[in-house]
Write a protein that holds these residues in place. Sequence first.
Motif, PDB file in Angstrom:
ATOM      1  N   PHE A 133       0.824  -1.211   0.000  1.00 14.34           N
ATOM      2  CA  PHE A 133       0.000   0.000   0.000  1.00 14.34           C
ATOM      3  C   PHE A 133       0.860   1.264   0.000  1.00 14.34           C
ATOM      4  O   PHE A 133       0.574   2.228  -0.726  1.00 14.34           O
ATOM      5  N   LEU A 134       1.939   1.271   0.799  1.00 13.12           N
ATOM      6  CA  LEU A 134       2.806   2.451   0.866  1.00 13.12           C
ATOM      7  C   LEU A 134       3.480   2.727  -0.483  1.00 13.12           C
ATOM      8  O   LEU A 134       3.583   3.882  -0.917  1.00 13.12           O
ATOM      9  N   MET A 135       3.924   1.659  -1.162  1.00 15.73           N
ATOM     10  CA  MET A 135       4.540   1.840  -2.486  1.00 15.73           C
ATOM     11  C   MET A 135       3.520   2.361  -3.495  1.00 15.73           C
ATOM     12  O   MET A 135       3.817   3.251  -4.300  1.00 15.73           O
ATOM     13  N   MET A 136       2.307   1.786  -3.448  1.00 13.74           N
ATOM     14  CA  MET A 136       1.278   2.240  -4.381  1.00 13.74           C
ATOM     15  C   MET A 136       0.862   3.680  -4.092  1.00 13.74           C
ATOM     16  O   MET A 136       0.502   4.421  -5.005  1.00 13.74           O
ATOM     17  N   ALA A 137       0.925   4.089  -2.821  1.00 14.26           N
ATOM     18  CA  ALA A 137       0.596   5.480  -2.470  1.00 14.26           C
ATOM     19  C   ALA A 137       1.575   6.437  -3.136  1.00 14.26           C
ATOM     20  O   ALA A 137       1.177   7.510  -3.632  1.00 14.26           O
ATOM     21  N   LEU A 138       2.848   6.082  -3.158  1.00 11.62           N
ATOM     22  CA  LEU A 138       3.850   6.922  -3.824  1.00 11.62           C
ATOM     23  C   LEU A 138       3.560   7.034  -5.319  1.00 11.62           C
ATOM     24  O   LEU A 138       3.613   8.129  -5.896  1.00 11.62           O
ATOM     25  N   LEU A 139       3.241   5.898  -5.948  1.00 12.03           N
ATOM     26  CA  LEU A 139       2.924   5.914  -7.377  1.00 12.03           C
ATOM     27  C   LEU A 139       1.638   6.695  -7.643  1.00 12.03           C
ATOM     28  O   LEU A 139       1.517   7.416  -8.642  1.00 12.03           O
TER      29      LEU A 139
END
Length: 301
Positions: A203-209
Amino acid sequence: MWVVLSLVSAFLLGFYDIFKKSTVINNAIIPVLFYSTMVSCLLFVPFIVTSLLFPDFYANGFWSHFYVEPLTTRQHLLVFGKTALILVSWMFSYSAMKNLPITVVGPVNQLRPAISLVLLFAIFREHLTWMQWVGVVLAIVSFWLMGRSGKKEGIHFKTNKWVYMLLASAVMVALSGVYDKFLLSGESISPATIQAWYTVYDFLMMALLFFFVWRPKRVEQPFEWRGGIVAMAVFVTIADVIYLSGLNQEAAVLVLIPLILYGVRLIVSFVYGALCFKEPNIRSKILPLLMVLAALVFMCI
């Protein structure tokens, strides 16, 4: 009991593939992944919090399988690496799913067990039986037959970038399986712990994207909210939880679980694609489908 759990998990994963297909058609991929990973993360966060505050609750019985163990910084980084690998795989997979028929995507995706076996042989020098090698060969032949069928729909496997993305995704998922083997046996991290922290980092990685890659281009890549996004996240999360509940079974039983998971998942998505998405050339895809199922049987014997 393990058979029932595996069948339920497999059906859920089959419908997960269906929801995935329905949510990415004419839709931006990054926000779809962002919201689905948010739902998955919210479903697993309670396990992380309660494991920290009330560890005794997970001491014995059924719930002990879902205890999220404390990890060292090094182990967190290792799980983070697995998450990054899966995230890249998802980007490839969702892009391919958006542009290819699900009746093509399903069988090609089920090449993953064959790729995993080859990687285990190459990296860990694990001995493969002759039946497993037969399964690998059948998987390769089924891919070639699916390529011939795809030509009837204007999909040329040799030049189609979406097919290469799908294959790249399959290889990365297979690598993730080898990575999991290292995390489970080499680092002695429990499956529940890996899954819980994986959803958080995902989720944190997708939030950045989502905020830094998609939002500046949201006019060019329009997003439409669809209920299937939540269903997709819930189905895959419940499937993972059900699968984890069977991890306490004997190894002789566990070896059959991948056969059920991949086989039933493939049949569900293929039949739905044929009946509901009305995808063409179904007859020419049946033989590759049967060969993939046969390959799964040989690889799991």
